[in-house]
Design a protein around this motif. Structure first.
Motif, short mmCIF file in Angstrom:
data_model
loop_
_atom_site.label_atom_id
_atom_site.label_comp_id
_atom_site.label_asym_id
_atom_site.label_seq_id
_atom_site.Cartn_x
_atom_site.Cartn_y
_atom_site.Cartn_z
N TRP A 1 -12.70 5.64 -6.68
CA TRP A 1 -12.19 4.64 -5.73
C TRP A 1 -11.06 3.84 -6.36
O TRP A 1 -10.07 3.52 -5.74
CB TRP A 1 -13.35 3.74 -5.31
CG TRP A 1 -12.97 2.57 -4.47
CD1 TRP A 1 -12.84 1.28 -4.88
CD2 TRP A 1 -12.68 2.58 -3.07
NE1 TRP A 1 -12.49 0.49 -3.82
CE2 TRP A 1 -12.38 1.25 -2.70
CE3 TRP A 1 -12.64 3.59 -2.10
CZ2 TRP A 1 -12.03 0.91 -1.40
CZ3 TRP A 1 -12.29 3.24 -0.80
CH2 TRP A 1 -11.99 1.92 -0.46
N SER B 1 -2.42 3.55 -4.38
CA SER B 1 -1.92 3.17 -3.05
C SER B 1 -1.61 1.68 -2.96
O SER B 1 -0.71 1.28 -2.24
CB SER B 1 -2.95 3.52 -1.97
OG SER B 1 -3.26 4.87 -2.01
N GLY B 2 -2.36 0.86 -3.67
CA GLY B 2 -2.17 -0.58 -3.52
C GLY B 2 -1.40 -1.21 -4.66
O GLY B 2 -0.28 -1.69 -4.51
N THR C 1 -3.30 9.17 2.03
CA THR C 1 -3.56 8.23 0.95
C THR C 1 -2.57 7.06 0.99
O THR C 1 -2.80 6.03 0.38
CB THR C 1 -3.51 8.93 -0.43
OG1 THR C 1 -2.37 9.78 -0.46
CG2 THR C 1 -4.75 9.73 -0.66
N ARG D 1 -0.36 -10.43 2.19
CA ARG D 1 0.37 -9.17 2.11
C ARG D 1 0.39 -8.47 3.46
O ARG D 1 1.41 -7.93 3.88
CB ARG D 1 -0.28 -8.26 1.06
CG ARG D 1 0.60 -7.09 0.68
CD ARG D 1 0.09 -6.43 -0.58
NE ARG D 1 -1.02 -5.55 -0.30
CZ ARG D 1 -0.90 -4.22 -0.25
NH1 ARG D 1 0.24 -3.64 -0.48
NH2 ARG D 1 -1.95 -3.48 0.00
N MET E 1 -7.76 -12.78 -5.44
CA MET E 1 -9.02 -12.26 -4.89
C MET E 1 -9.21 -12.70 -3.44
O MET E 1 -9.64 -11.94 -2.59
CB MET E 1 -10.20 -12.77 -5.73
CG MET E 1 -10.32 -12.10 -7.07
SD MET E 1 -11.97 -12.28 -7.76
CE MET E 1 -11.96 -13.97 -8.26
N PHE F 1 -9.26 -6.59 -8.84
CA PHE F 1 -10.68 -6.77 -9.12
C PHE F 1 -11.47 -6.84 -7.82
O PHE F 1 -12.52 -6.21 -7.67
CB PHE F 1 -10.92 -8.03 -9.95
CG PHE F 1 -12.38 -8.26 -10.25
CD1 PHE F 1 -13.07 -7.38 -11.06
CD2 PHE F 1 -13.05 -9.34 -9.70
CE1 PHE F 1 -14.42 -7.57 -11.32
CE2 PHE F 1 -14.40 -9.53 -9.96
CZ PHE F 1 -15.08 -8.64 -10.77
N LYS F 2 -10.95 -7.59 -6.88
CA LYS F 2 -11.68 -7.70 -5.61
C LYS F 2 -11.74 -6.35 -4.88
O LYS F 2 -12.74 -6.03 -4.26
CB LYS F 2 -11.00 -8.73 -4.72
CG LYS F 2 -11.92 -9.11 -3.59
CD LYS F 2 -11.19 -9.72 -2.45
CE LYS F 2 -12.13 -9.98 -1.31
NZ LYS F 2 -11.35 -10.35 -0.13
N THR G 1 1.50 8.34 -3.75
CA THR G 1 0.04 8.18 -3.75
C THR G 1 -0.63 9.51 -4.09
O THR G 1 0.04 10.52 -4.27
CB THR G 1 -0.45 7.67 -2.38
OG1 THR G 1 0.12 8.50 -1.37
CG2 THR G 1 -0.01 6.24 -2.17
N LEU G 2 -1.97 9.49 -4.17
CA LEU G 2 -2.68 10.66 -4.70
C LEU G 2 -2.41 11.95 -3.93
O LEU G 2 -2.34 13.03 -4.52
CB LEU G 2 -4.19 10.38 -4.75
CG LEU G 2 -4.63 9.45 -5.89
CD1 LEU G 2 -6.12 9.22 -5.82
CD2 LEU G 2 -4.25 10.05 -7.24
N LEU H 1 -4.01 4.03 3.02
CA LEU H 1 -5.19 3.33 2.50
C LEU H 1 -4.91 1.89 2.15
O LEU H 1 -5.77 1.02 2.30
CB LEU H 1 -5.72 4.08 1.28
CG LEU H 1 -7.09 3.62 0.80
CD1 LEU H 1 -8.11 3.88 1.88
CD2 LEU H 1 -7.49 4.33 -0.46
N ALA H 2 -3.70 1.61 1.65
CA ALA H 2 -3.49 0.25 1.17
C ALA H 2 -2.68 -0.57 2.16
O ALA H 2 -1.84 -0.07 2.83
CB ALA H 2 -2.76 0.27 -0.15
N LEU I 1 -7.68 5.24 -6.19
CA LEU I 1 -7.07 5.06 -4.87
C LEU I 1 -6.43 3.68 -4.78
O LEU I 1 -5.31 3.53 -4.30
CB LEU I 1 -8.13 5.21 -3.77
CG LEU I 1 -8.56 6.61 -3.40
CD1 LEU I 1 -9.73 6.57 -2.44
CD2 LEU I 1 -7.41 7.37 -2.76
N LEU J 1 -11.79 13.65 0.50
CA LEU J 1 -11.75 12.20 0.64
C LEU J 1 -12.56 11.75 1.86
O LEU J 1 -13.28 10.75 1.80
CB LEU J 1 -10.28 11.77 0.80
CG LEU J 1 -9.97 10.29 0.63
CD1 LEU J 1 -10.38 9.82 -0.74
CD2 LEU J 1 -8.48 10.05 0.83
#
Lengths: 92, 588, 231
Positions: free
Chosen positions: B326, B333-334, A88, A31, A24, B61-62, B114-115, A91-92, B329, B135
């Motif tokens: 959300w 992506s993550g 997309t 990363r 968290m 979670f975060k 990804t999406l 995004l990460a 996503l 989006l």
């Protein structure tokens, strides 16, 4: 539960909890640092192994000398360079 | 009652996870610990990097927990706490985890796509473009909804000084970690202490006076918005600008210097607030030092005049606490690009969603416990939410932390910081993303968008427009609607993929369709009935220009999303039909 | 002015090159100078990269590709076989890859790259250059006499050495910056010390070799260059 089992159970729980908090609090930071490093690595491969794209930049003799160290990255590097990306992905 | 509710949610979460989610994971998707995941297969040190399940659980979670699960249930509680809590439980158990976990598996089994790429592959070529414009609006609504909520909370005299010191401590943390290479433990202790002292100083009289002085510089009716929208005060406007400035810095400065260390330092206060208030509930239940029986009726009404009918409005207001686009996503992506084992997908993506359900329950408890005595819901007016939904949460958190002898003012300040930080963490990310999006979507036609400052400022001006002229409860419904439609799209995509693989799909398809119908109805209700009909046609000539603008925004965004979502639905159902018949050509 | 005079007057000029068009007597001059210096009791290495192996002819021994061979006391002769050297070098790289990753076989992609890089004309030039660098950096002789090939590619590389130097400087900086980020991540993860970056070590070594040899060969005090011309 024996004393030993208890101990290993608690150390496991502690491990999971610290990991969770790390995930968290800091995982994203670490990363991002690694991501930055990784994209620089790809830049590095591009300029040292430029011959892979037909652009000789470093004298080939020295480029071969560095080759052994980048062997594991070459295929993922090529894949990332060629992969189609869209928003997309960003995004990460 | 508060403790009972909390325990019930935990038990339900456990049962759902154990007896439903695990079954799907093992029998339908057959997650295999031995199958190589994209993170392992393509570990390129940039997009794909493996991490352990417990770390990713925290990360997921975060990333998914923002204002949605906190504010949503408080807004929804205007129909009574029971319908709110029922939808949270049903949503999490049958919609929420399905989407979060399913989209992670979908991305993992499709080489970490990804999406955008997935919708191109499984729905139709035009689906990708539609999804991306959709989006952008969705992200703008996140900015608007969170911004409109945060600005008035930040304007409370007890918070801003502490918040500013917290930001400065965060910047210090960045310098310590990246420039001076100080050990992270020391950095954390030093900066968190500075921030804590700062938050405390913020609650003292001199600090409050300073903020009071700033707030008093302009009139209470700084921007005139008649017809029940409530005028925007100078104070709210001023702090909205401060908040946008913060997001601006977070979006354009190197993330090392601003966004990340500030988020990092603030995170510890989020943790403090969360565990402090949960512990407070437990202690209060045993000591009786705070009355934890619910003040809000279990059932209030099926039709809240200023919101609309319980169906479909309640289902979209709860937003992320039950199911949220959300999350898909984040999952695709993550997280999907970091999972090192397929069998980690369920505990990580599913587990985080179940935990979010507990957070939403906590928020409902706050609303139900302090609804009337805190002065938030007015029984005379049918339990209409009188002050911002954020206030309820802040008050509840402070009350329960007070059980642990935390000073009330400090508890409130921490509650405010909690909300502000949760909102701003997401807002910075969203703004950064909007900037990239506008550069890509419009950069060729309008080169100015390639300049990061220009793209960011345009996104911020649009956000400000929504904050100033949009009635925030409507914006919240629009945000919830777009959020839920996005979930519907993700579930549809998941169903098509499941069908194309010959796996059973009803566990994703049925919730997906229910979501679609509900959200389209909610979006139509807000944009056509409320904004177009009531706000523009019926009030023609009565409202100010600002009122008209507000309604036009609602109508335009709502209608665009309805159209885009419908086209996606039509294309998606066609693809679904083909997939069931085993004829889907996935164009690769 | 005889050649001997030059060496007596300037004992610090220990790197001697003979250049010029083909067939004018570069090899003859190199051999004669080497012989004379050896007779004076100096340890001398005379070397060339000419595949025509004219040093073999003049000393009447097959020394092509055999390393430094002692012809008489203090006189060593070396003829570099560039092709053989490149082959050996390739094998060395392959072996290193096999050892580092425990491969039985070099992955196709990597093998293709090794082949393609070696087939380039620039490969031979840079391999020769590196050999010369090798000889100079290794040391052990009082005099080095370089019998240049007609068009002297190696000289071209020498003139490029400052460009290389800057270039390697840049990529070394890139590596060092990468290192910063890696350490940043390690600090956040609270991990122990990182293993050394081997690429960085290699780069630093390459840079050391290039800059040492170029600083010697462009130093007016240490190096003499003779153009052999038609009288």
């Amino acid at each position: 539960m024996s004393e030993q089992e208890k101990q290993s159970f608690f150390s496991k729980v502690r491990h999971v909890v610290t990991d969770f908090i790390y995930g968290m609090a800091s995982h994203e930071m670490a990363r991002q640092a690694l991501k930055t490093r990784g994209s620089m690595e790809h830049l590095f491969i591009l300029i040292t192994m430029g011959d892979l794209l037909g652009v000789p930049i470093l004298p080939p003799y020295y480029s071969l000398r560095l080759l052994p160290y980048v062997v594991p990255q070459v295929s993922t590097w090529k894949r990332r360079m060629l992969r189609e990306k869209d928003l997309t992905d960003a995004l990460a | 009652m508060a403790l009972v509710m909390l325990l019930v949610s935990i038990v339900l979460v456990f049962l759902g996870y154990q007896y439903y989610s695990k079954k799907i994971d093992q029998d339908v998707l057959q997650a295999d610990a031995k199958r190589a995941t994209p993170a392992k297969l393509y570990n390129d040190g940039v997009d794909f990097m493996p991490a352990s399940a417990s770390v990713l659980f925290g990360y997921q979670f975060k990333s998914i927990a923002a204002l949605g699960p906190i504010v949503g249930p408080i807004v929804a509680a205007q129909y009574g706490w029971l319908p709110a809590i029922v939808w949270i439980f049903l949503g999490v158990l049958f919609f929420g985890w399905v989407q979060d976990y399913g989209s992670a598996m979908l991305a993992m089994r499709n080489d970490g796509m990804t999406l955008g790429g997935l919708s191109y592959r499984y729905i139709s070529p035009r689906a990708r473009g539609l999804l991306l414009t959709f989006l952008y609006i969705y992200l703008l609504l996140i900015m608007g909804a969170f911004g409109a909520l945060i600005a008035p909370i930040l304007a409370k005299p007890i918070a801003p000084i502490g918040f500013i010191i917290l930001v400065l401590a965060g910047i210090l943390a960045g310098q310590m970690t990246y420039r001076w290479k100080v050990d992270l433990m020391i950095t954390t202790v030093v900066t968190v202490l500075i921030a804590l002292i700062g938050i405390y100083i913020g609650t003292t009289a001199p600090a409050q006076n300073i903020v009071g002085w700033i707030n008093g510089l302009g009139p209470d009716s700084f921007i005139h918005r008649p017809l029940g929208y409530g005028d925007m005060s100078w104070a709210n406007f001023f702090w909205a600008i401060v908040m946008l400035l913060f997001c601006y810095l977070g979006s354009v400065l190197p993330i090392w210097e601003f966004a990340q260390p500030v988020n990092y330092t603030s995170f510890w206060f989020v943790l403090l607030g969360l565990f402090g208030s949960m512990l407070g509930i437990v202690v209060a239940a045993f000591t009786g030092s705070v009355n934890t029986s619910f003040e809000l009726p279990a059932w209030i009404t099926a039709y809240q005049p200023h919101l609309g009918p319980i169906w479909p409005i309640l289902f979209v207001t709860i937003a992320c606490g039950a199911v949220s686009g959300w999350h898909s996503l984040v999952s695709t992506s993550g997280t999907a690009r970091q999972l090192e084992k397929e069998t980690d997908a369920l505990p990580v993506a599913g587990g985080a969603m179940y935990m979010e359900g507990v957070l939403a329950t906590l928020s409902t408890i706050f609303a139900a416990t302090f609804a009337v005595s805190g002065g938030f819901y007015d029984p005379e007016k049918g339990y209409k939410l009188m002050k911002g939904a954020g206030g309820v949460f802040v008050y509840g958190m402070a009350k329960f932390m007070n059980v642990l002898h935390f000073p009330m003012d400090l508890g409130k300040a921490i509650g405010i910081i909690f909300l502000v930080v949760m909102a701003l963490t997401v807002m910075q990310l969203v703004l950064r993303f909007m900037r990239v999006a506008s550069a890509e979507l419009l950069g060729d036609k309008m080169p100015a968008f390639k300049n990061p400052h220009f793209g960011t400022i345009v996104a911020e001006l649009l956000t400000l427009l929504i904050i100033v002229f949009g009635f925030w409860q409507w914006i919240w419904v629009l945000f919830g609607g777009s959020n839920q439609v996005f979930a519907g799209i993700a579930l549809l995509l998941l169903s098509i993929w499941l069908a194309s693989e010959g796996r059973s799909y009803n566990w994703a398809f049925i919730p997906g369709m229910l979501m679609y119908v509900t959200t389209l109805a909610a979006l139509l209700y807000v944009s056509v009935y409320n904004a177009l009909w009531k706000g523009i046609v019926q009030s023609w000539g009565q409202g100010s220009p600002g009122f008209l603008v507000g309604n036009l925004i609602s109508a335009a965004f709502g209608l665009y999303m309805v159209v885009a979502a419908t086209i996606l639905l039509v294309d998606g159902l066609k693809a679904f039909g083909k997939a069931k018949a085993g004829q889907l050509a996935t164009g690769d | 002015m005889s050649l001997a005079h030059v060496f007596r007057e300037h004992p610090e000029r220990r790197y001697i090159m003979f250049g010029g068009k083909g067939g004018l007597g570069k090899t003859t001059f190199s051999a004669a100078t080497a012989y004379w210096l050896a007779k004076q009791g100096k340890r001398v290495l005379v070397f060339s990269v000419d595949p025509q192996a004219s040093l073999s002819d003049i000393f009447q021994r097959d020394i092509f590709g055999k390393g430094a061979v002692e012809i008489m006391p203090n006189l060593y002769v070396q003829e570099i076989d560039a092709d053989e050297h490149i082959r050996a070098y390739q094998d060395e790289i392959r072996q290193k890859i096999r050892d580092m990753y425990g491969f039985d076989k070099i992955p196709q992609e990597i093998e293709d790259y090794i082949q393609a890089a070696s087939a380039e004309p620039a490969m031979e030039e840079s391999a020769i250059f590196d050999q010369v660098v090798d000889i100079i950096v290794e040391g052990g002789y009082d005099y080095y006499i370089y019998d240049l090939v007609p068009l002297g590619h190696a000289l071209y590389y020498l003139s490029m050495s400052s460009v290389y130097d800057q270039w390697i400087d840049k990529i070394t900086k890139l590596r060092e910056e990468m290192r910063e980020y890696e350490q940043m991540a390690a600090r956040i993860k609270r991990e122990e010390e990182l293993p050394e970056d081997q690429i960085l070590a290699e780069l630093q070594d390459i840079r050391y070799r290039i800059s040492t040899s170029s600083s010697i060969l462009t130093d007016r005090e240490k190096t003499a260059f003779f153009f052999v011309l038609v009288p």
